[in-house]
Design an enzyme around this catalytic site. Structure first.
Site, PDB file in Angstrom:
ATOM      1  N   CYS A 105     -16.321   8.864  91.423  1.00  0.00           N
ATOM      2  CA  CYS A 105     -16.610   8.705  89.989  1.00  0.00           C
ATOM      3  C   CYS A 105     -16.641   7.228  89.563  1.00  0.00           C
ATOM      4  CB  CYS A 105     -15.535   9.450  89.190  1.00  0.00           C
ATOM      5  SG  CYS A 105     -15.649   9.146  87.418  1.00  0.00           S
ATOM      6  N   VAL A 131     -12.562  13.197  84.458  1.00  0.00           N
ATOM      7  CA  VAL A 131     -11.761  12.046  84.875  1.00  0.00           C
ATOM      8  C   VAL A 131     -12.572  10.798  84.567  1.00  0.00           C
ATOM      9  CG1 VAL A 131     -10.401  13.201  86.634  1.00  0.00           C
ATOM     10  CG2 VAL A 131     -12.655  12.323  87.266  1.00  0.00           C
ATOM     11  N   GLU A 157     -11.124   8.781  78.832  1.00  0.00           N
ATOM     12  CA  GLU A 157     -12.247   7.891  78.447  1.00  0.00           C
ATOM     13  C   GLU A 157     -12.072   6.487  79.025  1.00  0.00           C
ATOM     14  OE1 GLU A 157     -15.167   8.552  77.287  1.00  0.00           O
ATOM     15  OE2 GLU A 157     -14.701  10.654  76.889  1.00  0.00           O
ATOM     16  N   SER A 158     -12.931   6.197  79.998  1.00  0.00           N
ATOM     17  CA  SER A 158     -12.766   4.960  80.773  1.00  0.00           C
ATOM     18  C   SER A 158     -12.780   3.691  79.923  1.00  0.00           C
ATOM     19  CB  SER A 158     -13.846   4.885  81.856  1.00  0.00           C
ATOM     20  OG  SER A 158     -15.138   4.894  81.290  1.00  0.00           O
TER      21      SER A 158
HETATM   22  N1  LIG Z   1     -17.097   9.253  78.997  1.00  0.00           N
HETATM   23  C1  LIG Z   1     -16.262   9.545  80.135  1.00  0.00           C
HETATM   24  C2  LIG Z   1     -17.135  10.090  81.255  1.00  0.00           C
HETATM   25  C3  LIG Z   1     -16.304  10.502  82.462  1.00  0.00           C
HETATM   26  C4  LIG Z   1     -17.115  11.379  83.413  1.00  0.00           C
HETATM   27  O1  LIG Z   1     -18.257  11.773  83.142  1.00  0.00           O
HETATM   28  N2  LIG Z   1     -16.497  11.690  84.543  1.00  0.00           N
HETATM   29  C5  LIG Z   1     -17.139  12.583  85.474  1.00  0.00           C
HETATM   30  C6  LIG Z   1     -16.964  12.148  86.915  1.00  0.00           C
HETATM   31  S1  LIG Z   1     -17.830  10.661  87.232  1.00  0.00           S
HETATM   32  C7  LIG Z   1     -16.518  13.952  85.380  1.00  0.00           C
HETATM   33  O2  LIG Z   1     -15.323  14.085  85.275  1.00  0.00           O
HETATM   34  N3  LIG Z   1     -17.372  14.950  85.397  1.00  0.00           N
HETATM   35  C8  LIG Z   1     -16.985  16.314  85.314  1.00  0.00           C
HETATM   36  C9  LIG Z   1     -17.878  17.022  84.355  1.00  0.00           C
HETATM   37  O3  LIG Z   1     -18.802  16.421  83.798  1.00  0.00           O
HETATM   38  O4  LIG Z   1     -17.656  18.180  84.145  1.00  0.00           O
HETATM   39  C10 LIG Z   1     -15.512   8.274  80.540  1.00  0.00           C
HETATM   40  O5  LIG Z   1     -16.004   7.171  80.247  1.00  0.00           O
HETATM   41  O6  LIG Z   1     -14.404   8.375  81.095  1.00  0.00           O
END
Ligand SMILES: N[C@@H](CCC(=O)N[C@@H](CS)C(=O)NCC(=O)O)C(=O)O
Length: 176
Positions: free
Chosen positions: A9, A49, A60-61
């Site tokens: 990720c 995550v 939220e990163s």
């Molecule tokens: N806006 C979130 C996006 C985080 C994100 O999309 N993480 C992905 C992995 S790269 C995830 O957990 N995906 C699972 C899903 O979309 O269900 C951030 O900035 O933390």
């Protein structure tokens, strides 16, 4: 401190790099993105995550980056002047437009303008914004076979002198 994390990720990579830059110790809890455990929704209703637990739970990163920057001030990743700090945050805020939308379009095999986005990517100004963009640039090169514009290749070579970024490149190469 605990990081709910997944090596693949890029949003988690932002946080891994900041934690490494700040020299912070933490425990990693690996989350299988293909088979997400139910408990992840208790930490983050979006089921995504990264999630940081530093005594309270924060998803939220970009927000985690801001939190770590404020909570652990040394070494600073944002510049000192207010306008430069605002500009760094603006670039991170515009991540989808500047890089994310076209990166994910390419990954889905859809028409995209990733090459143009890479040509114009506003990096090299502040470490904070560089860390926010680098995970996708690394993955574009290492996993998607994208040839980086020479400006970005030089920028990444320079950035990879930092152990935090070199470690992330190693993590991505192990996925390939
Ligand atoms: N806006 C979130 C996006 C985080 C994100 O999309 N993480 C992905 C992995 S790269 C995830 O957990 N995906 C699972 C899903 O979309 O269900 C951030 O900035 O933390």
């Amino acid at each position: 401190m605990k990081l709910y994390d997944a090596p693949r990720c890029p949003f988690c990579a932002r946080v891994r790099i900041v934690l490494a830059e700040k020299g912070l110790e933490y425990e990693t809890v690996q989350v299988d993105l293909r088979n997400r455990p139910d408990w992840i929704y208790e930490l983050n209703p979006a089921g995504k995550v990264p999630v940081l637990d530093d005594g309270f739970v924060l998803p939220e990163s970009a927000v985690i980056m801001e939190y770590l920057e404020e909570r652990y001030r040394e070494p600073p990743l944002l510049p000192t002047t207010l306008d430069a700090r605002a500009e760094a945050r603006l670039n991170v805020f515009r991540f989808d437009d500047l890089l994310g939308d076209d990166y994910y379009a390419l990954r889905r095999g859809e028409p995209n303008e990733l090459q143009e986005r890479l040509d114009a990517l506003p990096v090299g100004g502040t470490l904070f914004a560089d860390i926010a963009f680098a995970p996708w640039v690394i993955r574009a090169r290492e996993l998607l076979g994208v040839e980086l514009p020479s400006r970005l290749e030089s920028w990444l070579t320079e950035l990879a002198q930092r152990p935090s970024v070199a470690a992330e490149i190693g993590t991505v190469r192990a996925l390939a």
